[in-house]
Design a protein around this motif. Structure first.
Motif, PDB file in Angstrom:
ATOM      1  N   SER A 114       2.268   8.245  -0.374  1.00 48.31           N
ATOM      2  CA  SER A 114       1.505   7.842  -1.555  1.00 48.31           C
ATOM      3  C   SER A 114       2.411   7.524  -2.740  1.00 48.31           C
ATOM      4  O   SER A 114       2.040   6.745  -3.620  1.00 48.31           O
ATOM      5  CB  SER A 114       0.522   8.949  -1.945  1.00 48.31           C
ATOM      6  N   SER A 158       0.847  -1.186   0.000  1.00 45.22           N
ATOM      7  CA  SER A 158       0.000   0.000   0.000  1.00 45.22           C
ATOM      8  C   SER A 158       0.894   1.252   0.000  1.00 45.22           C
ATOM      9  O   SER A 158       1.603   1.496  -0.957  1.00 45.22           O
ATOM     10  CB  SER A 158      -0.945  -0.019   1.203  1.00 45.22           C
ATOM     11  N   GLU A 159       0.880   2.023   1.095  1.00 42.43           N
ATOM     12  CA  GLU A 159       1.678   3.251   1.152  1.00 42.43           C
ATOM     13  C   GLU A 159       2.979   3.059   1.925  1.00 42.43           C
ATOM     14  O   GLU A 159       3.570   4.025   2.424  1.00 42.43           O
ATOM     15  CB  GLU A 159       0.865   4.378   1.778  1.00 42.43           C
TER      16      GLU A 159
END
Length: 311
Positions: free
Chosen positions: A136, A119-120
């Motif tokens: 991000s 994910s991040e």
């Protein structure tokens, strides 16, 4: 892997340090300063090579069903290139390794053992450290470094959804959560890198070698009253007080205050000196405790600051 002539012409005085084949004739070559993306001649395009300098400020990676696109942001421009998804992991490892080497983050002999994106969260395991980036984008200048030489412990807490990796550095635990389906690969890579760095062959051996001395830590935090410092009341005095509290002994005599004073009068100076020495030792330990509390306060302030930054 054969280097195309067009790539050789682009190299100049540089050498290819690594390469990833993209299938057919297409390849990605990595030099100390640039990534060279070569495309062979096809029905819809001519033979060509593009150069991407490693001084980019931000890297983003987006994946589709078949292709992964690498977006490199520089000070005044943004450039992209795409590779097959099944080749993207190898390209990302070599690209980050080249970029981090060019920026001086990696030592000359240091190599990347694996790159993991959750994910991040992006983790880079090298032969000498663990790098962590949260955000991000896949990578930019806002990352943390955890040197293997400062590691004091490694643990894994497995759950049904995620596995927590607890890496202690200088006694401070860093908790990193990885999805359970990808955690085994990360665990294997991190362990292998740490084992090789510290010349051990198992997790128990690693923790035994790098672990801190818990006894010395507990002495400081507990003021060390059980380690080398006698109680302020001596054994003889404690025995006397205990007898006085329980009343007369079997002979019917109590140890009176006047008898005590007469018996111990000659040793008053010696008792005072011993008590003074004990107080000085206790004061020293209290000072050590205060220093430890100050260090903990700094860590707490740093943690609060990082939480406010969204790390």
């Amino acid at each position: 892997m054969e280097i195309p002539d067009l790539v050789r012409e682009e190299l100049g005085d540089e050498e290819v340090q690594a390469g990833v084949s993209l299938g057919d004739e297409d390849i990605v070559c990595f030099t100390p300063s640039r990534t060279l993306v070569y495309r062979g001649e096809g029905l819809l395009s001519d033979e060509g090579v593009e150069a991407f300098p490693h001084e980019f400020e931000r890297l983003s990676v987006s994946e589709g069903r078949r292709k992964a696109t690498f977006s490199l942001a520089y000070v005044d421009t943004k450039r992209e290139f795409s590779v097959p998804v099944k080749r993207s992991e190898g390209v990302l490892e070599r690209l980050l390794e080249s970029s981090l080497s060019a920026a001086g983050v990696l030592d000359e002999e240091e190599t990347v053992a694996g790159v993991y994106r959750f994910s991040e969260l992006t983790l880079v395991v090298t032969s000498a450290q663990l790098l962590k980036h949260v955000g991000s984008v896949t990578w930019d200048g806002d990352f943390e470094q955890f040197a293997f030489e400062a590691v004091t412990g490694l643990e894994f807490e497995e759950g049904s959804v995620a596995t927590a990796i607890v890496l202690s550095v200088d006694g401070r635990p860093e908790r990193i959560k990885a999805p359970s389906n990808k955690a085994p690969s990360l665990r294997r890579t991190l362990q292998q890198a740490l084992f090789a760095y510290h010349d051990v062959s198992s997790l128990d051996a690693l923790n035994e070698k790098v672990g801190e001395d818990e006894d010395s830590e507990s002495d400081v935090s507990g003021l060390g009253l059980d380690a080398g410092i006698d109680p302020l009341v001596g054994d003889d005095e404690a025995a006397a007080e205990g007898t006085e509290a329980s009343g007369p002994d079997e002979s019917g005599w109590e140890p009176t205050d006047s008898a005590d004073a007469g018996a111990s009068g000659s040793g008053t100076d010696g008792d005072f000196a011993a008590l003074e020495a004990q107080v000085e030792e206790l004061a020293e330990l209290v000072e050590q405790q205060n220093e430890q509390l100050q260090r903990q306060e700094k860590v707490i302030k740093q943690l609060i600051a990082e939480l406010r930054q969204g790390r």
